[in-house]
Scaffold this active site. Sequence first.
Site, PDB file in Angstrom:
ATOM      1  N   ARG A   1      -9.696   1.043   8.850  1.00 13.07           N
ATOM      2  CA  ARG A   1      -9.197  -0.297   9.119  1.00 13.07           C
ATOM      3  C   ARG A   1     -10.189  -1.129   9.920  1.00 13.07           C
ATOM      4  NH1 ARG A   1      -3.376   0.449   8.804  1.00 13.07           N
ATOM      5  NH2 ARG A   1      -2.359  -1.559   9.034  1.00 13.07           N
TER       6      ARG A   1
ATOM      7  N   ARG B   1      11.416  -1.757  10.745  1.00 16.28           N
ATOM      8  CA  ARG B   1      10.367  -1.344  11.674  1.00 16.28           C
ATOM      9  C   ARG B   1      10.243  -2.315  12.849  1.00 16.28           C
ATOM     10  NH1 ARG B   1       5.107   0.175   8.184  1.00 16.28           N
ATOM     11  NH2 ARG B   1       4.127  -1.156   9.755  1.00 16.28           N
TER      12      ARG B   1
ATOM     13  N   ARG C   1      -0.468  -9.269  12.948  1.00 16.11           N
ATOM     14  CA  ARG C   1      -1.029  -8.212  12.085  1.00 16.11           C
ATOM     15  C   ARG C   1      -1.864  -8.835  10.963  1.00 16.11           C
ATOM     16  NH1 ARG C   1       4.310  -5.357  10.547  1.00 16.11           N
ATOM     17  NH2 ARG C   1       3.054  -4.101   9.132  1.00 16.11           N
TER      18      ARG C   1
ATOM     19  N   LYS D   1       0.839  -1.208   0.000  1.00 19.64           N
ATOM     20  CA  LYS D   1       0.000   0.000   0.000  1.00 19.64           C
ATOM     21  C   LYS D   1       0.874   1.259   0.000  1.00 19.64           C
ATOM     22  CE  LYS D   1      -2.056  -1.119   3.882  1.00 19.64           C
ATOM     23  NZ  LYS D   1      -1.340  -2.374   4.194  1.00 19.64           N
TER      24      LYS D   1
ATOM     25  N   ARG E   1      11.818  -5.721   4.390  1.00 19.01           N
ATOM     26  CA  ARG E   1      11.494  -4.302   4.250  1.00 19.01           C
ATOM     27  C   ARG E   1      12.439  -3.422   5.090  1.00 19.01           C
ATOM     28  NH1 ARG E   1       5.737  -1.839   5.333  1.00 19.01           N
ATOM     29  NH2 ARG E   1       5.910  -2.929   7.303  1.00 19.01           N
TER      30      ARG E   1
HETATM   31  P1  AP5 Z   1       4.825  -1.603   1.704  1.00 17.80           P
HETATM   32  O1  AP5 Z   1       4.527  -0.737   0.545  1.00 17.80           O
HETATM   33  O2  AP5 Z   1       5.628  -1.028   2.822  1.00 17.80           O
HETATM   34  O3  AP5 Z   1       3.507  -2.316   2.235  1.00 17.80           O
HETATM   35  P2  AP5 Z   1       2.309  -1.774   3.093  1.00 17.80           P
HETATM   36  O4  AP5 Z   1       1.080  -2.442   2.588  1.00 17.80           O
HETATM   37  O5  AP5 Z   1       2.316  -0.281   3.121  1.00 17.80           O
HETATM   38  O6  AP5 Z   1       2.727  -2.402   4.475  1.00 17.80           O
HETATM   39  P3  AP5 Z   1       2.603  -1.866   5.950  1.00 17.80           P
HETATM   40  O7  AP5 Z   1       3.326  -2.869   6.811  1.00 17.80           O
HETATM   41  O8  AP5 Z   1       3.074  -0.442   6.067  1.00 17.80           O
HETATM   42  O9  AP5 Z   1       1.114  -1.963   6.192  1.00 17.80           O
HETATM   43  P4  AP5 Z   1       0.415  -2.002   7.508  1.00 17.80           P
HETATM   44  O10 AP5 Z   1      -0.959  -1.804   7.025  1.00 17.80           O
HETATM   45  O11 AP5 Z   1       0.639  -3.182   8.368  1.00 17.80           O
HETATM   46  O12 AP5 Z   1       1.153  -0.835   8.334  1.00 17.80           O
HETATM   47  P5  AP5 Z   1       0.727   0.626   8.757  1.00 17.80           P
HETATM   48  O13 AP5 Z   1       1.927   1.438   8.796  1.00 17.80           O
HETATM   49  O14 AP5 Z   1      -0.455   1.093   7.995  1.00 17.80           O
HETATM   50  O15 AP5 Z   1       5.570  -2.921   1.136  1.00 17.80           O
HETATM   51  C1  AP5 Z   1       6.081  -3.913   2.008  1.00 17.80           C
HETATM   52  C2  AP5 Z   1       7.453  -4.378   1.483  1.00 17.80           C
HETATM   53  O16 AP5 Z   1       7.274  -5.116   0.271  1.00 17.80           O
HETATM   54  C3  AP5 Z   1       8.387  -3.213   1.141  1.00 17.80           C
HETATM   55  O17 AP5 Z   1       9.686  -3.590   1.507  1.00 17.80           O
HETATM   56  C4  AP5 Z   1       8.229  -3.054  -0.379  1.00 17.80           C
HETATM   57  O18 AP5 Z   1       9.415  -2.530  -0.971  1.00 17.80           O
HETATM   58  C5  AP5 Z   1       7.949  -4.474  -0.824  1.00 17.80           C
HETATM   59  N1  AP5 Z   1       7.031  -4.531  -1.948  1.00 17.80           N
HETATM   60  C6  AP5 Z   1       5.955  -3.746  -2.212  1.00 17.80           C
HETATM   61  N2  AP5 Z   1       5.327  -4.132  -3.319  1.00 17.80           N
HETATM   62  C7  AP5 Z   1       6.005  -5.238  -3.777  1.00 17.80           C
HETATM   63  C8  AP5 Z   1       5.827  -6.113  -4.876  1.00 17.80           C
HETATM   64  N3  AP5 Z   1       4.837  -5.977  -5.751  1.00 17.80           N
HETATM   65  N4  AP5 Z   1       6.692  -7.121  -5.010  1.00 17.80           N
HETATM   66  C9  AP5 Z   1       7.701  -7.301  -4.130  1.00 17.80           C
HETATM   67  N5  AP5 Z   1       7.923  -6.498  -3.074  1.00 17.80           N
HETATM   68  C10 AP5 Z   1       7.081  -5.485  -2.891  1.00 17.80           C
HETATM   69  O19 AP5 Z   1       0.189   0.331  10.248  1.00 17.80           O
HETATM   70  C11 AP5 Z   1       1.067  -0.070  11.274  1.00 17.80           C
HETATM   71  C12 AP5 Z   1       0.316  -0.173  12.582  1.00 17.80           C
HETATM   72  O20 AP5 Z   1      -0.236   1.123  12.934  1.00 17.80           O
HETATM   73  C13 AP5 Z   1      -0.902  -1.120  12.584  1.00 17.80           C
HETATM   74  O21 AP5 Z   1      -0.530  -2.452  12.849  1.00 17.80           O
HETATM   75  C14 AP5 Z   1      -1.751  -0.502  13.707  1.00 17.80           C
HETATM   76  O22 AP5 Z   1      -1.254  -0.868  14.981  1.00 17.80           O
HETATM   77  C15 AP5 Z   1      -1.519   0.983  13.526  1.00 17.80           C
HETATM   78  N6  AP5 Z   1      -2.536   1.608  12.653  1.00 17.80           N
HETATM   79  C16 AP5 Z   1      -2.315   2.197  11.437  1.00 17.80           C
HETATM   80  N7  AP5 Z   1      -3.468   2.637  10.908  1.00 17.80           N
HETATM   81  C17 AP5 Z   1      -4.445   2.337  11.800  1.00 17.80           C
HETATM   82  C18 AP5 Z   1      -5.852   2.512  11.803  1.00 17.80           C
HETATM   83  N8  AP5 Z   1      -6.496   3.100  10.787  1.00 17.80           N
HETATM   84  N9  AP5 Z   1      -6.548   2.059  12.873  1.00 17.80           N
HETATM   85  C19 AP5 Z   1      -5.929   1.475  13.918  1.00 17.80           C
HETATM   86  N10 AP5 Z   1      -4.595   1.252  13.972  1.00 17.80           N
HETATM   87  C20 AP5 Z   1      -3.865   1.687  12.923  1.00 17.80           C
END
Ligand code: AP5
Length: 212
Positions: free
Chosen positions: A88, A156, A167, A13, A123
């Site tokens: 979410r 991270r 997660r 994402k 990552r």
């Molecule tokens: P990346 O682009 O970083 O993936 P992502 O989907 O953004 O992953 P996240 O881990 O950031 O998502 P998340 O939803 O768990 O975390 P968030 O920060 O929102 O890609 C991942 C890796 O793969 C990278 O190394 C990339 O280079 C590689 N890659 C990408 N595309 C690829 C492809 N096609 N092929 C190969 N490799 C690829 O949330 C973190 C925490 O915050 C949550 O757990 C929660 O505790 C809290 N939080 C955030 N938002 C909320 C909310 N709305 N409500 C409640 N808690 C929340």
Amino acid sequence: MKLILLGPPGAGKGTQAEILSQKLGIDTISTGVMLRTAIREGTELGLKAQGYINAGELVPDELVVGIVKERLSQDDCKKGFILDGFPRTTAQAEALTASGVEIDKVLSLEVSDEAIIERLSGRRECKACGTPYHVVYKPSSAGDKCSVCGGELIQRADDNEATVKNRIHVYHEQTEPIKEYYKEKGKLVIAYGQEELADTTREVAKALGLEA
Ligand code: AP5
């Protein structure tokens, strides 16, 4: 374009949001980035959020909804935005609808649970600006520094295997039902996250009706 990116942790994402943001000239609003910034800065929100994030649990709705509403009320959001990681839960989706924000499309980026573990273990992200990298799939052209700002690349705290598994569980239980919510509103489009980043980018453009 007012767009929501849905998908499991590590689906790509953040990576696709960065590409779309440049292509469409609109900002990405990532609740994950906002919460990690709050933790780094030691704010009250950060102190409240830290335990949930490190355990792979969701931060309570009332904390997250407030910061997103505040951000969406800013002027630059009038021309469009990409929401990455919000909503979410069904309660967050309902709060967004109730706030009167009209979303154009909700893109669900689909990736298998097995692929996620491999992606997240490789990552890295920039400590300063948050740009995401992968040691194999998207290495930084500046080696162990960020190619955008020269910052240090780090892993991270919630990318260890046990937390990633939780997660994924939390995603299936609490976030996936939102797909149905937006499907019923006729907003949902699907793209499959491929092994090659460029292929995923093409799939995303196709799903959104944009030129690749
Ligand atoms: P990346 O682009 O970083 O993936 P992502 O989907 O953004 O992953 P996240 O881990 O950031 O998502 P998340 O939803 O768990 O975390 P968030 O920060 O929102 O890609 C991942 C890796 O793969 C990278 O190394 C990339 O280079 C590689 N890659 C990408 N595309 C690829 C492809 N096609 N092929 C190969 N490799 C690829 O949330 C973190 C925490 O915050 C949550 O757990 C929660 O505790 C809290 N939080 C955030 N938002 C909320 C909310 N709305 N409500 C409640 N808690 C929340």
